[in-house]
Design a protein around this motif. Structure first.
Motif, PDB file in Angstrom:
ATOM      1  N   LEU A   1       0.833  -1.206   0.000  1.00  0.00           N
ATOM      2  CA  LEU A   1       0.000   0.000   0.000  1.00  0.00           C
ATOM      3  C   LEU A   1       0.868   1.257   0.000  1.00  0.00           C
ATOM      4  O   LEU A   1       0.552   2.248  -0.662  1.00  0.00           O
ATOM      5  CB  LEU A   1      -0.902   0.010   1.244  1.00  0.00           C
ATOM      6  CG  LEU A   1      -2.261  -0.652   1.134  1.00  0.00           C
ATOM      7  CD1 LEU A   1      -2.931  -0.707   2.505  1.00  0.00           C
ATOM      8  CD2 LEU A   1      -3.148   0.097   0.158  1.00  0.00           C
ATOM      9  N   ALA A   2       1.954   1.191   0.748  1.00  0.00           N
ATOM     10  CA  ALA A   2       2.848   2.350   0.860  1.00  0.00           C
ATOM     11  C   ALA A   2       3.730   2.541  -0.368  1.00  0.00           C
ATOM     12  O   ALA A   2       4.302   3.620  -0.563  1.00  0.00           O
ATOM     13  CB  ALA A   2       3.737   2.194   2.096  1.00  0.00           C
TER      14      ALA A   2
ATOM     15  N   VAL B   1      -2.671   3.159  -8.476  1.00  0.00           N
ATOM     16  CA  VAL B   1      -1.406   3.682  -7.927  1.00  0.00           C
ATOM     17  C   VAL B   1      -0.346   2.588  -7.801  1.00  0.00           C
ATOM     18  O   VAL B   1       0.697   2.799  -7.182  1.00  0.00           O
ATOM     19  CB  VAL B   1      -1.639   4.348  -6.539  1.00  0.00           C
ATOM     20  CG1 VAL B   1      -2.617   5.497  -6.649  1.00  0.00           C
ATOM     21  CG2 VAL B   1      -2.117   3.318  -5.499  1.00  0.00           C
ATOM     22  N   THR B   2      -0.620   1.418  -8.365  1.00  0.00           N
ATOM     23  CA  THR B   2       0.252   0.246  -8.176  1.00  0.00           C
ATOM     24  C   THR B   2       1.707   0.530  -8.517  1.00  0.00           C
ATOM     25  O   THR B   2       2.620   0.048  -7.832  1.00  0.00           O
ATOM     26  CB  THR B   2      -0.257  -0.938  -9.032  1.00  0.00           C
ATOM     27  OG1 THR B   2      -1.665  -1.079  -8.866  1.00  0.00           O
ATOM     28  CG2 THR B   2       0.427  -2.229  -8.625  1.00  0.00           C
ATOM     29  N   GLU B   3       1.946   1.307  -9.560  1.00  0.00           N
ATOM     30  CA  GLU B   3       3.317   1.557 -10.018  1.00  0.00           C
ATOM     31  C   GLU B   3       3.886   2.877  -9.485  1.00  0.00           C
ATOM     32  O   GLU B   3       5.034   3.214  -9.786  1.00  0.00           O
ATOM     33  CB  GLU B   3       3.358   1.574 -11.542  1.00  0.00           C
ATOM     34  CG  GLU B   3       2.913   0.263 -12.202  1.00  0.00           C
ATOM     35  CD  GLU B   3       3.827  -0.906 -11.841  1.00  0.00           C
ATOM     36  OE1 GLU B   3       5.044  -0.675 -11.662  1.00  0.00           O
ATOM     37  OE2 GLU B   3       3.321  -2.034 -11.726  1.00  0.00           O
ATOM     38  N   LEU B   4       3.095   3.616  -8.684  1.00  0.00           N
ATOM     39  CA  LEU B   4       3.580   4.910  -8.199  1.00  0.00           C
ATOM     40  C   LEU B   4       4.548   4.730  -7.030  1.00  0.00           C
ATOM     41  O   LEU B   4       4.426   3.791  -6.230  1.00  0.00           O
ATOM     42  CB  LEU B   4       2.409   5.786  -7.749  1.00  0.00           C
ATOM     43  CG  LEU B   4       1.409   6.221  -8.824  1.00  0.00           C
ATOM     44  CD1 LEU B   4       0.381   7.184  -8.230  1.00  0.00           C
ATOM     45  CD2 LEU B   4       2.115   6.865 -10.006  1.00  0.00           C
ATOM     46  N   SER B   5       5.490   5.647  -6.895  1.00  0.00           N
ATOM     47  CA  SER B   5       6.432   5.633  -5.770  1.00  0.00           C
ATOM     48  C   SER B   5       5.714   6.086  -4.502  1.00  0.00           C
ATOM     49  O   SER B   5       4.631   6.688  -4.578  1.00  0.00           O
ATOM     50  CB  SER B   5       7.593   6.577  -6.060  1.00  0.00           C
ATOM     51  OG  SER B   5       7.132   7.925  -6.086  1.00  0.00           O
ATOM     52  N   PRO B   6       6.293   5.837  -3.316  1.00  0.00           N
ATOM     53  CA  PRO B   6       5.665   6.286  -2.068  1.00  0.00           C
ATOM     54  C   PRO B   6       5.372   7.781  -2.053  1.00  0.00           C
ATOM     55  O   PRO B   6       4.307   8.203  -1.590  1.00  0.00           O
ATOM     56  CB  PRO B   6       6.710   5.912  -1.010  1.00  0.00           C
ATOM     57  CG  PRO B   6       7.431   4.742  -1.588  1.00  0.00           C
ATOM     58  CD  PRO B   6       7.494   5.016  -3.063  1.00  0.00           C
ATOM     59  N   SER B   7       6.284   8.589  -2.570  1.00  0.00           N
ATOM     60  CA  SER B   7       6.103  10.042  -2.533  1.00  0.00           C
ATOM     61  C   SER B   7       4.973  10.519  -3.438  1.00  0.00           C
ATOM     62  O   SER B   7       4.433  11.610  -3.261  1.00  0.00           O
ATOM     63  CB  SER B   7       7.400  10.752  -2.927  1.00  0.00           C
ATOM     64  OG  SER B   7       7.776  10.400  -4.245  1.00  0.00           O
ATOM     65  N   GLU B   8       4.596   9.694  -4.411  1.00  0.00           N
ATOM     66  CA  GLU B   8       3.533  10.073  -5.343  1.00  0.00           C
ATOM     67  C   GLU B   8       2.148   9.630  -4.871  1.00  0.00           C
ATOM     68  O   GLU B   8       1.152   9.971  -5.497  1.00  0.00           O
ATOM     69  CB  GLU B   8       3.812   9.458  -6.723  1.00  0.00           C
ATOM     70  CG  GLU B   8       5.068   9.988  -7.402  1.00  0.00           C
ATOM     71  CD  GLU B   8       5.366   9.232  -8.684  1.00  0.00           C
ATOM     72  OE1 GLU B   8       5.386   9.881  -9.745  1.00  0.00           O
ATOM     73  OE2 GLU B   8       5.576   7.998  -8.631  1.00  0.00           O
TER      74      GLU B   8
END
Length: 360
Positions: A48-49, A66-73
């Motif tokens: 999740l994070a 959001v599966t491929e997004l980085s934590p900051s995104e």
């Protein structure tokens, strides 16, 4: 923020830590992911994070993948089990670290730092270092740091596990009050069922990497899906039996104690079907021999004797025995039977609506 996990799976070589996980976390919920050690709950939180990449499956925040997004995104704040504070930074510097990365103005950083220092009652500790704080104070700093970036989702990984019992209880109240005030969608991972029951708006239970059951704390406690959940959430007595008769409202179940009448709760069981009865210890009524007339008016009453007593403060845990069969009952100390000595002959009863039938 509403979160949807769709067929989420994480494999480490031949080990499947999380398997085909489907779960919905409602907007503004304080949602607990609960299970024994090694069940995959922390791996789920890390996915999740964005700290772990799923082997397959999808994660959606308000319908956005959001599966491929980085934590900051992802717009998340996270509190780790060990708090992960920077030891060389003051408390205020720890809290403002994420704000500086976001390149907020100096004025904005000061305003937010003051807001969350005040919210967590840390104003007088702002210039200290983590090593100079107690466990409870460090936990509040970690929370303040996670909240200061004003995340859309707050992720908590067993944040109270390092605190003593009294402080854990105190911080539960603080977290519950904080959630009610901020209404941030919060996912809280723990193996402590008392935390989830006392704090959560929703609970999802995992075992062996799989999702077993989700619901409100009351629903999970009163209507467990299987024997594992009944035993894991609170204390219970599990008794094997066989259905001998069914009516529209009741199932009659033969057990080693005798015939129990159980409320059907809309569940359909067939005659001769093997079942397990779940009986919560606090739902028994216990009667001494002098109150025999009272117990005989009750449904599901059985003779037994008091084998053992354990003092718990506001109550006692009693082990009841009948022909080698044992049950655990919890008796409040204001009960007139509480002074009975070990070995006393007594009876117990339990209402049909307080019995949960589970398929074996």
């Amino acid at each position: 923020m509403k979160i949807l996990l769709e067929n989420l799976t994480k494999r480490y070589d031949a080990t499947e830590a999380v398997s085909q996980l489907n779960m919905t976390i409602e907007n503004g919920a304080l949602h607990f992911i609960l299970g024994p050690s090694g069940c995959g709950k922390t791996t789920t939180l890390r996915m999740l994070a964005g700290l772990e990449k799923p082997t397959c499956g999808k994660i959606y925040f308000d319908g956005t993948d959001v599966t491929e997004l980085s934590p900051s995104e992802r717009g998340i704040g996270m509190v780790f089990q060990n708090y992960a504070l920077w030891p060389h930074m003051t408390i205020e510097e720890n809290i403002t670290y994420g704000l500086k990365l976001k390149k907020l103005t100096k004025k904005e950083i000061q305003v937010r730092a003051h807001k969350y220092l005040e919210m967590m009652h840390l104003e007088k500790l702002a210039s200290r270092y983590p090593s100079q704080l107690s466990g409870g104070q460090q936990q509040r700093v970690a929370l303040a740091r996670a909240l200061a970036i004003e995340p859309k989702v707050l992720l908590l990984d067993e944040p109270l596990s390092n605190l003593d019992a009294k402080l854990r209880h105190e911080m539960r109240e603080n977290l519950r009050t904080l959630h009610a005030e901020l209404k941030i969608t919060t996912v809280y991972v723990t193996h402590d069922q008392s935390e989830s029951l006392s704090m959560g708006t929703n609970i999802s239970i995992m075992k062996d990497g799989k999702h077993i059951q989700s619901g409100s704390p009351k629903d999970i406690y009163n209507h467990p899906k299987n024997s594992f959940i009944a035993k894991f959430i609170g204390e219970t007595n599990l008794i094997e039996g066989k259905v001998t008769k069914t009516t529209e409202k009741l199932h009659f179940v033969k057990t080693s104690f005798g015939i129990f009448e159980a409320d059907s709760r809309g569940e359909s069981f067939k005659e001769n079907e093997a079942v397990t009865l779940s009986l919560r210890p606090e739902l028994f009524k216990v009667y001494s021999s002098k109150n025999q007339e009272k117990v005989e008016k009750e449904t599901n009453h059985f003779s037994t004797h008091l084998k053992e007593k354990i003092y718990l403060g506001e109550s006692e845990q009693w082990k009841l025995e009948n022909d080698g069969n044992e049950l655990i009952a919890k008796v409040l100390l204001r009960c007139e039977e509480q002074s009975l000595p070990r070995g006393s002959e007594l009876s117990f009863s339990i209402k049909p609506e307080h019995i949960t039938l589970l398929r074996t």
